[in-house]
Design a protein around this motif. Structure first.
Motif, PDB file in Angstrom:
ATOM      1  N   ILE A   1       0.977  -1.048   0.095  1.00 40.03           N
ATOM      2  CA  ILE A   1       0.147  -0.037  -0.129  1.00 40.03           C
ATOM      3  C   ILE A   1       0.890   1.245   0.096  1.00 40.03           C
ATOM      4  CG2 ILE A   1      -1.443   1.474   1.510  1.00 40.03           C
ATOM      5  CD1 ILE A   1      -3.012  -0.774   2.152  1.00 40.03           C
ATOM      6  N   GLN A   2       0.607   2.043  -0.660  1.00 40.95           N
ATOM      7  CA  GLN A   2       1.471   3.321  -1.019  1.00 40.95           C
ATOM      8  C   GLN A   2       0.894   4.558  -0.435  1.00 40.95           C
ATOM      9  OE1 GLN A   2       3.062   3.736  -5.053  1.00 40.95           O
ATOM     10  NE2 GLN A   2       2.507   5.947  -5.035  1.00 40.95           N
ATOM     11  N   ILE A   3       1.825   5.352   0.205  1.00 41.28           N
ATOM     12  CA  ILE A   3       0.974   6.548   0.923  1.00 41.28           C
ATOM     13  C   ILE A   3       2.350   7.537   0.442  1.00 41.28           C
ATOM     14  CG2 ILE A   3       0.669   7.764   3.006  1.00 41.28           C
ATOM     15  CD1 ILE A   3       0.391   4.980   4.212  1.00 41.28           C
ATOM     16  N   ALA A   4       2.052   8.868  -0.038  1.00 42.71           N
ATOM     17  CA  ALA A   4       2.815   9.702  -0.376  1.00 42.71           C
ATOM     18  C   ALA A   4       2.441  11.055   0.421  1.00 42.71           C
ATOM     19  CB  ALA A   4       2.391  10.332  -1.894  1.00 42.71           C
ATOM     20  N   GLU A   5       3.521  11.292   1.116  1.00 48.32           N
ATOM     21  CA  GLU A   5       3.525  12.523   2.259  1.00 48.32           C
ATOM     22  C   GLU A   5       3.901  13.960   1.323  1.00 48.32           C
ATOM     23  OE1 GLU A   5       5.520  12.488   5.692  1.00 48.32           O
ATOM     24  OE2 GLU A   5       4.602  10.310   6.245  1.00 48.32           O
ATOM     25  N   ASN A   6       3.282  14.890   1.926  1.00 47.76           N
ATOM     26  CA  ASN A   6       3.823  16.517   1.616  1.00 47.76           C
ATOM     27  C   ASN A   6       4.155  16.447  -0.004  1.00 47.76           C
ATOM     28  OD1 ASN A   6       3.894  16.629   4.332  1.00 47.76           O
ATOM     29  ND2 ASN A   6       6.016  16.126   4.654  1.00 47.76           N
ATOM     30  N   PRO A   7       3.101  16.367  -0.804  1.00 51.21           N
ATOM     31  CA  PRO A   7       3.325  16.670  -2.196  1.00 51.21           C
ATOM     32  C   PRO A   7       3.442  18.175  -2.217  1.00 51.21           C
ATOM     33  CG  PRO A   7       0.882  16.019  -1.998  1.00 51.21           C
ATOM     34  CD  PRO A   7       1.723  15.830  -0.586  1.00 51.21           C
ATOM     35  N   LYS A   8       4.260  18.658  -3.093  1.00 51.57           N
ATOM     36  CA  LYS A   8       4.400  20.007  -3.544  1.00 51.57           C
ATOM     37  C   LYS A   8       3.236  20.288  -4.661  1.00 51.57           C
ATOM     38  CE  LYS A   8       9.030  21.708  -2.403  1.00 51.57           C
ATOM     39  NZ  LYS A   8      10.078  22.122  -2.914  1.00 51.57           N
ATOM     40  N   ASN A   9       2.970  19.293  -5.506  1.00 56.43           N
ATOM     41  CA  ASN A   9       2.216  19.777  -6.629  1.00 56.43           C
ATOM     42  C   ASN A   9       1.827  18.002  -6.977  1.00 56.43           C
ATOM     43  OD1 ASN A   9       1.923  19.324  -9.896  1.00 56.43           O
ATOM     44  ND2 ASN A   9       1.778  21.374  -9.146  1.00 56.43           N
ATOM     45  N   GLY A  10       0.467  17.904  -7.122  1.00 56.07           N
ATOM     46  CA  GLY A  10       0.044  16.506  -7.482  1.00 56.07           C
ATOM     47  C   GLY A  10       0.498  16.038  -8.876  1.00 56.07           C
ATOM     48  N   ASP A  11       0.703  16.870 -10.200  1.00 53.58           N
ATOM     49  CA  ASP A  11       1.228  16.430 -11.117  1.00 53.58           C
ATOM     50  C   ASP A  11       2.633  16.085 -11.187  1.00 53.58           C
ATOM     51  OD1 ASP A  11      -1.390  16.794 -12.290  1.00 53.58           O
ATOM     52  OD2 ASP A  11      -0.898  18.955 -12.899  1.00 53.58           O
ATOM     53  N   GLU A  12       3.466  17.008 -10.352  1.00 49.96           N
ATOM     54  CA  GLU A  12       4.876  16.531 -10.198  1.00 49.96           C
ATOM     55  C   GLU A  12       5.037  15.233  -9.644  1.00 49.96           C
ATOM     56  OE1 GLU A  12       8.566  18.303  -7.644  1.00 49.96           O
ATOM     57  OE2 GLU A  12       6.887  19.498  -7.863  1.00 49.96           O
ATOM     58  N   ILE A  13       4.230  15.011  -8.490  1.00 51.29           N
ATOM     59  CA  ILE A  13       4.532  13.530  -7.913  1.00 51.29           C
ATOM     60  C   ILE A  13       4.110  12.551  -8.983  1.00 51.29           C
ATOM     61  CG2 ILE A  13       3.490  12.106  -5.969  1.00 51.29           C
ATOM     62  CD1 ILE A  13       3.899  14.582  -4.129  1.00 51.29           C
ATOM     63  N   GLY A  14       2.896  12.823  -9.645  1.00 51.37           N
ATOM     64  CA  GLY A  14       2.407  11.696 -10.473  1.00 51.37           C
ATOM     65  C   GLY A  14       3.526  11.267 -11.573  1.00 51.37           C
ATOM     66  N   LYS A  15       4.333  12.051 -11.644  1.00 50.83           N
ATOM     67  CA  LYS A  15       5.465  11.732 -12.542  1.00 50.83           C
ATOM     68  C   LYS A  15       6.683  11.174 -12.000  1.00 50.83           C
ATOM     69  CE  LYS A  15       4.228  15.703 -15.880  1.00 50.83           C
ATOM     70  NZ  LYS A  15       4.832  16.841 -16.532  1.00 50.83           N
ATOM     71  N   GLN A  16       6.696  11.023 -10.724  1.00 51.60           N
ATOM     72  CA  GLN A  16       8.023  10.385  -9.981  1.00 51.60           C
ATOM     73  C   GLN A  16       7.722   9.081 -10.124  1.00 51.60           C
ATOM     74  OE1 GLN A  16      10.294  12.333  -8.896  1.00 51.60           O
ATOM     75  NE2 GLN A  16       9.370  14.066  -9.053  1.00 51.60           N
ATOM     76  N   CYS A  17       8.997   8.515 -10.523  1.00 52.28           N
ATOM     77  CA  CYS A  17       8.901   7.049 -10.734  1.00 52.28           C
ATOM     78  C   CYS A  17       8.770   6.226  -9.507  1.00 52.28           C
ATOM     79  CB  CYS A  17      10.398   6.665 -11.211  1.00 52.28           C
ATOM     80  SG  CYS A  17      10.538   4.735 -11.809  1.00 52.28           S
ATOM     81  N   GLU A  18       9.332   6.604  -8.485  1.00 54.69           N
ATOM     82  CA  GLU A  18       9.177   5.629  -7.102  1.00 54.69           C
ATOM     83  C   GLU A  18       7.942   5.815  -6.749  1.00 54.69           C
ATOM     84  OE1 GLU A  18      12.000   6.128  -3.817  1.00 54.69           O
ATOM     85  OE2 GLU A  18      13.612   6.659  -5.321  1.00 54.69           O
ATOM     86  N   LEU A  19       7.274   6.857  -6.795  1.00 56.96           N
ATOM     87  CA  LEU A  19       5.542   6.827  -6.410  1.00 56.96           C
ATOM     88  C   LEU A  19       4.866   5.852  -7.025  1.00 56.96           C
ATOM     89  CD1 LEU A  19       3.815   8.342  -4.559  1.00 56.96           C
ATOM     90  CD2 LEU A  19       3.373  10.002  -6.317  1.00 56.96           C
ATOM     91  N   LYS A  20       5.175   5.826  -8.284  1.00 57.51           N
ATOM     92  CA  LYS A  20       4.384   4.742  -9.121  1.00 57.51           C
ATOM     93  C   LYS A  20       4.897   3.274  -9.249  1.00 57.51           C
ATOM     94  CE  LYS A  20       3.160   7.869 -13.086  1.00 57.51           C
ATOM     95  NZ  LYS A  20       3.195   8.368 -14.461  1.00 57.51           N
ATOM     96  N   TYR A  21       6.151   2.983  -9.188  1.00 56.91           N
ATOM     97  CA  TYR A  21       6.552   1.813  -9.249  1.00 56.91           C
ATOM     98  C   TYR A  21       7.661   1.211  -8.076  1.00 56.91           C
ATOM     99  CZ  TYR A  21       5.339   2.952 -14.118  1.00 56.91           C
ATOM    100  OH  TYR A  21       4.579   3.241 -14.952  1.00 56.91           O
TER     101      TYR A  21
END
Length: 624
Positions: free
Chosen positions: A146-166
């Motif tokens: 289960i993946q939890i993302a903390e403190n995003p500056k920008n949703g689109d920016e995080i969406g492009k982050q590899c570690e967040l996806k994979y």
């Protein structure tokens, strides 16, 4: 007769006039169509169709021709790569690469996205719709996290982050980067696109017939070569000379005024094609990584089969003495496992560091498929004076219980912090917690008062006897905690239920369980009730996580961090001193030590405690 002849003559002349006018019109249309074809992109039997707009990315390069597909609708384009990846994955869920849903900033100044990927059972369920201000669970059953993302500056920016996806795939990829293959073929493709961008303008310039013919010939040569070649090794020997000719022709073309819109369109196609291919290969590579880390190696499958056959060939009706199995005065260790080598390494490392192995008893809980292989292995191999009991959890006589063996569930947690300026990096961690099977412990071991539960992906480096003298002060579960994630992040899922918002997540791997206190509080019933309650609101595996956290609320005895060090299954940057100091090493994450994908510098700690001399290991080519 004369009048009839005159009328006939007039009709013949009228027909001739119409025919001549038709020929004149055709003679004007054919060159016009030909010139328009030049302007929009020169076409020949070997040329690709390139009339798509700049917003229409090129999708793929065929092995049998050099034509890049451009006839996809706008909606189809966005799904094309995902469709191809799903075709590569018939045995895994369709939504393996579903994009995460990013949420707005919470009251705690954290945006949270939760993904549930548990491979143990069932098919994926649709994501539950929740308000925009709350975290979202989105089922992508890949490998347990289960993946939890903390403190995003920008949703689109995080969406492009590899570690967040994979997750750990991106960490693995960074450590195993390879040089680009077939770089010459890729360069030819780029030069071909650039030449096509300039050719329509050069073809219309007065006095540049020679350059126009040269560019046309170069384009045709490149088209023919790329239609027959996909690898550098298959390129003709004179390719470098042809490439130099093409580069010289393009350099000359650049010296003339060009139609910027046409050049911009073609160069955007190069960019779109490159970006699209990158995304496709990233997703394909991530899928293959997931497949590799979730598939049992052929050598381990061979070992299990050989042991099973050997058990039925040589089994004896005489069972070993079982008095120790039920003696509450001894130190009882419980391991849930389907992996012969993994459970063996856990037991061997524990007894090798024990001051008195005669006081230790090991109970390996497995399923019916691996039961006989486990039995035969522990008959063939001894561990000092410690007896090993193998139990088939599916054959236990427990009423009203799900007796499928479920291993600990892992949760991938990705942090994107804003408290580390100027660069906010994403950090990925893996947490593990009890599965449904762990809540059967009080019923399976009714005569025991205390047990230590070890995951099968751990290695013991110190004597664990001190755990049996702990005064847990009425607590039930002695575990190492990680306060990077607190229950406050999951408040939207926990609803109005009572919980300590500042509680940290606890880890499985090394757990001291007070069974008497467990029975007194009837935590198994509490867990099952909470699962039913939460399952009406959340997907089943997410419900197990939340129910497990609530079940042990205020019942966790926090072990010192020196007892267990986690991260050896995904984190390449662990401190060597911390590894040597830890009593237990936990290979949580996807890169288990028995896999070729395991992190090499950590695998040796596990291999030190594997039985290297068993004949079946050699017969099955189990890597040393």
């Amino acid at each position: 007769m004369k009048g009839g002849g005159g009328a006939s003559t007039k009709r013949r002349w009228r027909g001739l006039v119409v025919g001549v006018l038709g020929l004149v019109v055709l003679s004007m249309l054919v060159p016009l169509v030909f010139l328009l074809g030049f302007y929009n992109g020169f076409q020949s039997p070997g040329f690709a169709s390139e009339q798509s707009s700049a917003s229409n990315p090129i999708r793929g390069y065929s092995k049998d021709s050099s034509r890049y597909s451009t006839d996809l609708s706008e909606g189809d384009q966005s799904r094309h790569v995902d469709d191809l990846v799903r075709r590569l994955a018939p045995t895994l869920p369709k939504d393996i690469f579903k994009k995460p849903i990013h949420q707005s900033k919470q009251e705690t100044s954290r945006g949270v996205t939760v993904h549930d990927d548990v491979p143990e059972k069932g098919s994926s369920a649709p994501a539950k719709k929740v308000p925009q201000s709350s975290p979202t669970i989105n089922k992508t059953r890949v490998g347990g996290p289960i993946q939890i993302a903390e403190n995003p500056k920008n949703g689109d920016e995080i969406g492009k982050q590899c570690e967040l996806k994979y997750g750990s795939y991106c960490l693995w990829r960074q450590e195993h980067r390879e040089e680009i293959k077939d770089s010459m073929v890729k360069k030819l493709k780029d030069q071909l696109f650039v030449a096509r961008a300039y050719y329509p303008t050069i073809a219309k310039l007065q006095g540049q017939g020679k350059l126009s013919r040269e560019m046309k010939q170069n384009i045709q040569d490149f088209e023919r070569i790329l239609s027959e070649t996909t690898a550098d090794s298959d390129l003709p020997p004179q390719i470098e000379r042809k490439l130099r000719k093409m580069e010289a022709a393009i350099a000359r073309a650049r010296s003339f005024p060009v139609v910027c819109d046409n050049v911009d369109k073609k160069l955007r196609q190069i960019y779109d094609m490159t970006e699209d291919e990158t995304n496709f290969h990233l997703k394909q590579s991530a899928f293959l990584y997931q497949l590799a880390v979730q598939t049992m190696p052929k050598s381990l499958h061979c070992l299990s089969m050989r042991l099973t056959v050997e058990y039925f060939k040589s089994r004896s009706d005489v069972e070993p003495l079982t008095e120790k199995y039920m003696d509450p005065a001894l130190q009882h260790y419980v391991i849930f496992s389907k992996n012969v080598l993994a459970s063996s390494a856990v037991i061997n490392s524990t007894v090798m560091h024990a001051k008195e192995s005669a006081n230790q008893v090991f109970h390996v809980l497995t399923n019916g498929q691996n039961y006989y292989a486990m039995k035969q292995w522990f008959v063939r191999n001894t561990y000092k004076e410690a007896p090993v009991q193998v139990l088939n959890i599916e054959a236990l006589n427990l009423e009203n219980q799900n007796l499928d063996l479920l291993l600990p569930i892992e949760f991938r947690v990705s942090f994107h912090r804003i408290d580390n300026p100027p660069v906010a990096q994403i950090k990925t961690e893996y947490f593990s917690t009890f599965s449904h099977s762990h809540y059967l412990l009080p019923q399976i071991f009714q005569n025991l008062k205390k047990v230590v539960v070890l995951d099968d992906d751990v290695v013991v480096q110190r004597d664990l006897s001190a755990l049996w003298s702990l005064d847990m002060g009425g607590k039930v579960n002695g575990a190492v905690q990680d306060c990077s994630v607190r229950l406050n992040l999951l408040k939207s899922y926990l609803g109005e239920r009572s919980f300590d918002r500042n509680s940290c997540l606890w880890m499985s791997g090394l757990n001291v369980i007070d069974l008497d206190k467990w029975r007194e509080l009837d935590l198994t019933e509490t867990f099952q009730r909470l699962v039913k309650e939460v399952s009406t609101e959340e997907p089943s595996e997410a419900a197990e996580l939340l129910a497990s956290l609530l079940t042990f609320q205020d019942l966790i005895y926090v072990l010192d961090d020196a007892w267990a060090l986690s991260g050896l299954g995904y984190d390449y940057g662990l401190d060597t001193k911390a590894i040597k100091r830890a009593a237990v090493l936990h290979y949580n994450g996807h890169m288990k030590p028995w896999l070729d994908m395991g992190i090499p510098k950590y695998r040796r700690y596990w291999k030190n405690f594997r039985n290297q001399e068993d004949q079946f290991l050699s017969d099955c080519n189990v890597s040393p």
